[in-house]
Design a protein around this motif. Structure first.
Motif, mmCIF file in Angstrom:
data_model
loop_
_atom_site.group_PDB
_atom_site.id
_atom_site.type_symbol
_atom_site.label_atom_id
_atom_site.label_comp_id
_atom_site.label_asym_id
_atom_site.label_seq_id
_atom_site.Cartn_x
_atom_site.Cartn_y
_atom_site.Cartn_z
ATOM 1 N N MET A 121 -6.063 -0.411 5.723
ATOM 2 C CA MET A 121 -6.093 0.971 5.269
ATOM 3 C C MET A 121 -6.518 0.934 3.806
ATOM 4 S SD MET A 121 -5.564 4.120 6.122
ATOM 5 C CE MET A 121 -5.483 5.696 5.253
ATOM 6 N N VAL A 122 -7.569 1.660 3.459
ATOM 7 C CA VAL A 122 -8.052 1.677 2.078
ATOM 8 C C VAL A 122 -7.888 3.085 1.520
ATOM 9 C CG1 VAL A 122 -9.982 1.238 0.520
ATOM 10 C CG2 VAL A 122 -9.735 -0.127 2.603
ATOM 11 N N ILE A 123 -7.049 3.212 0.513
ATOM 12 C CA ILE A 123 -6.782 4.497 -0.137
ATOM 13 C C ILE A 123 -7.350 4.431 -1.546
ATOM 14 C CG2 ILE A 123 -4.999 6.102 -0.890
ATOM 15 C CD1 ILE A 123 -3.171 4.744 1.246
ATOM 16 N N ALA A 124 -8.234 5.343 -1.871
ATOM 17 C CA ALA A 124 -8.874 5.338 -3.186
ATOM 18 C C ALA A 124 -8.670 6.678 -3.877
ATOM 19 C CB ALA A 124 -10.371 5.045 -3.050
ATOM 20 N N VAL A 125 -8.101 6.631 -5.072
ATOM 21 C CA VAL A 125 -8.009 7.812 -5.921
ATOM 22 C C VAL A 125 -8.928 7.574 -7.112
ATOM 23 C CG1 VAL A 125 -6.531 9.308 -7.297
ATOM 24 C CG2 VAL A 125 -5.619 8.225 -5.232
ATOM 25 N N LEU A 126 -9.928 8.428 -7.258
ATOM 26 C CA LEU A 126 -10.922 8.267 -8.316
ATOM 27 C C LEU A 126 -10.764 9.367 -9.358
ATOM 28 C CD1 LEU A 126 -14.154 7.563 -6.213
ATOM 29 C CD2 LEU A 126 -12.289 6.002 -6.810
ATOM 30 N N ASP A 127 -10.732 8.979 -10.616
ATOM 31 C CA ASP A 127 -10.775 9.986 -11.664
ATOM 32 C C ASP A 127 -12.081 10.763 -11.543
ATOM 33 O OD1 ASP A 127 -9.528 10.861 -14.358
ATOM 34 O OD2 ASP A 127 -11.639 10.514 -14.853
ATOM 35 N N THR B 118 -9.398 5.144 6.114
ATOM 36 C CA THR B 118 -9.611 5.382 4.687
ATOM 37 C C THR B 118 -9.012 6.720 4.252
ATOM 38 O OG1 THR B 118 -11.735 6.504 5.005
ATOM 39 C CG2 THR B 118 -11.789 4.102 4.749
ATOM 40 N N MET B 119 -8.808 6.830 2.951
ATOM 41 C CA MET B 119 -8.413 8.095 2.345
ATOM 42 C C MET B 119 -9.045 8.152 0.961
ATOM 43 S SD MET B 119 -4.606 9.602 1.450
ATOM 44 C CE MET B 119 -4.138 9.567 3.178
ATOM 45 N N LEU B 120 -9.659 9.265 0.627
ATOM 46 C CA LEU B 120 -10.321 9.438 -0.657
ATOM 47 C C LEU B 120 -9.809 10.698 -1.343
ATOM 48 C CD1 LEU B 120 -12.615 8.587 -2.665
ATOM 49 C CD2 LEU B 120 -14.103 10.141 -1.377
ATOM 50 N N GLN B 121 -9.392 10.542 -2.585
ATOM 51 C CA GLN B 121 -8.947 11.696 -3.372
ATOM 52 C C GLN B 121 -9.542 11.619 -4.776
ATOM 53 O OE1 GLN B 121 -4.497 11.033 -2.171
ATOM 54 N NE2 GLN B 121 -4.649 13.161 -2.886
ATOM 55 N N ILE B 122 -9.839 12.782 -5.320
ATOM 56 C CA ILE B 122 -10.311 12.880 -6.697
ATOM 57 C C ILE B 122 -9.157 13.368 -7.575
ATOM 58 C CG2 ILE B 122 -11.949 13.960 -8.281
ATOM 59 C CD1 ILE B 122 -13.279 12.092 -6.297
ATOM 60 N N SER C 12 -3.416 14.979 -7.297
ATOM 61 C CA SER C 12 -4.860 14.901 -7.080
ATOM 62 C C SER C 12 -5.298 15.874 -5.996
ATOM 63 C CB SER C 12 -5.254 13.470 -6.677
ATOM 64 O OG SER C 12 -4.996 12.557 -7.728
ATOM 65 N N LEU C 13 -6.603 16.080 -5.893
ATOM 66 C CA LEU C 13 -7.138 16.951 -4.847
ATOM 67 C C LEU C 13 -6.921 16.328 -3.476
ATOM 68 C CD1 LEU C 13 -10.586 17.932 -6.450
ATOM 69 C CD2 LEU C 13 -8.424 19.205 -6.562
ATOM 70 N N SER C 14 -6.803 17.155 -2.462
ATOM 71 C CA SER C 14 -6.731 16.641 -1.100
ATOM 72 C C SER C 14 -8.066 15.982 -0.758
ATOM 73 C CB SER C 14 -6.466 17.782 -0.118
ATOM 74 O OG SER C 14 -7.606 18.648 -0.062
ATOM 75 N N GLN C 15 -8.099 15.233 0.341
ATOM 76 C CA GLN C 15 -9.362 14.613 0.726
ATOM 77 C C GLN C 15 -10.424 15.675 1.029
ATOM 78 O OE1 GLN C 15 -10.011 10.805 2.860
ATOM 79 N NE2 GLN C 15 -10.373 12.101 4.638
ATOM 80 N N THR C 16 -10.024 16.745 1.696
ATOM 81 C CA THR C 16 -10.981 17.811 2.008
ATOM 82 C C THR C 16 -11.559 18.421 0.738
ATOM 83 O OG1 THR C 16 -9.829 18.351 4.069
ATOM 84 C CG2 THR C 16 -11.283 20.029 3.156
ATOM 85 N N ALA C 17 -10.693 18.712 -0.232
ATOM 86 C CA ALA C 17 -11.162 19.287 -1.496
ATOM 87 C C ALA C 17 -11.984 18.285 -2.295
ATOM 88 C CB ALA C 17 -9.967 19.770 -2.321
ATOM 89 N N SER C 18 -11.619 17.009 -2.195
ATOM 90 C CA SER C 18 -12.352 15.968 -2.914
ATOM 91 C C SER C 18 -13.772 15.828 -2.372
ATOM 92 C CB SER C 18 -11.609 14.632 -2.791
ATOM 93 O OG SER C 18 -10.332 14.701 -3.383
ATOM 94 N N VAL C 19 -13.883 15.818 -1.040
ATOM 95 C CA VAL C 19 -15.211 15.714 -0.423
ATOM 96 C C VAL C 19 -16.037 16.948 -0.755
ATOM 97 C CG1 VAL C 19 -16.434 15.674 1.792
ATOM 98 C CG2 VAL C 19 -14.453 14.177 1.424
#
Length: 283
Positions: free
Chosen positions: A167-173, A203-207, A265-272
């Motif tokens: 599982m790869v979780i990434a929070v990006l500034d 995966t999970m991506l958040q800004i 942080s933003l949700s994944q939906t908002a980040s995308v």
């Protein structure tokens, strides 16, 4: 010759790259339930030699590293001890990073935070190449080192493609997705890949938007691993130093801070959606 529990020497992987190499040999051996003599028989060295490598009294050689890879099934992988030996010999990786890479390739969960640049595991080849080319122009590395750096990164990413991927979780500034690297086309391709990354089942991506201000808990790169035995490991990096940490007393606060970061942080939906708007030039 296996040390008894009474005589077992505690290792400090942060003492030097050689110490990190030895600590990783011991960790890998013990994970497989092998004694020093068991590993020695497989690699063609004595148990005393294994002990000297693990405790940093003797530096590893290329031949020894290759023998380890053959015995462990690490040949031509990012977990390769030969690669770690090569980096150790040139001193081109920060403290703690060679051992971290070996654990990353086996981790069940990887959590990342980065500011300013897309983290390596999520970089496209073109994005990584642009960074490497810039380092050449600044006189930091040679062309050969730049090519090796990019190739190594691609291999590192490939190591995560396995039957049971982590599982790869990434929070990006927010700065990561706003800072243009490699020109318009390269940056657009990088942002497109981030959107694809977010669609994967593991995966999970958040800004982390600028608007969270002082509530961002990290000011530098942070990598957190959960291993298959549920143990935790942290690797924190600055411009000139890297630190690998296994102590729960210092790793757990980082894990808590990471959860707090995800909460603001933003949700994944908002980040995308933010990335999509950036690609359209409407944000």
């Amino acid at each position: 010759m296996e040390s008894t529990l009474v005589n077992r020497k505690e290792l400090n992987p942060d003492a030097s790259p050689q110490a990190a190499f030895g600590a990783r040999v011991r960790s890998t051996r013990e994970t497989r339930g092998w004694k020093q003599d068991d590993l020695a028989a497989l690699v063609g060295y004595s148990g005393r030699h294994i002990s000297a490598i693990e405790t940093g009294r003797k530096p590893p050689t290329l031949q020894f590293s290759r023998s380890l890879d053959t015995a462990l099934g690490y040949t031509d992988t990012t977990a390769s001890f030969e690669r770690a030996w090569s980096q150790l010999r040139r001193g081109s990786l920060l403290e703690g990073f060679p051992e971290y890479l070996g654990q990353e390739a086996l981790a069940a969960e990887i959590r990342l935070f980065e500011s300013g640049l897309i983290p390596g595991l999520l970089q496209t080849r073109e994005y990584a190449q642009a960074l490497a080319d810039s380092a050449i122009k600044r006189g930091v590395i040679t062309r050969e080192q730049a090519d090796e750096r990019v190739s190594f990164l691609i291999e590192r990413q490939a190591a995560l493609v396995r039957p049971q991927p982590p599982m790869v979780i990434a929070v990006l500034d927010e700065s990561c997705v706003r800072r243009p690297i490699g020109g318009t086309a390269a940056m657009d391709a990088q942002l497109a890949w981030l959107m694809e990354f977010a669609e994967q089942p593991n995966t999970m991506l958040q800004i982390a938007p600028y608007s969270i201000g002082e509530h961002r808990p990290f000011d530098r790169s942070v990598n957190l691993l959960t291993l298959s035995d549920r143990s935790l490991l942290a690797y924190v990096e600055s411009q000139t130093q890297g630190h690998l940490d296994r102590a729960l007393t210092s790793v757990l606060p980082l894990v808590r801070a990471y959860h707090q970061l995800q909460a603001v942080s933003l949700s994944q939906t908002a980040s995308v959606d933010m990335i999509h708007q950036l690609r359209k030039g409407t944000l």
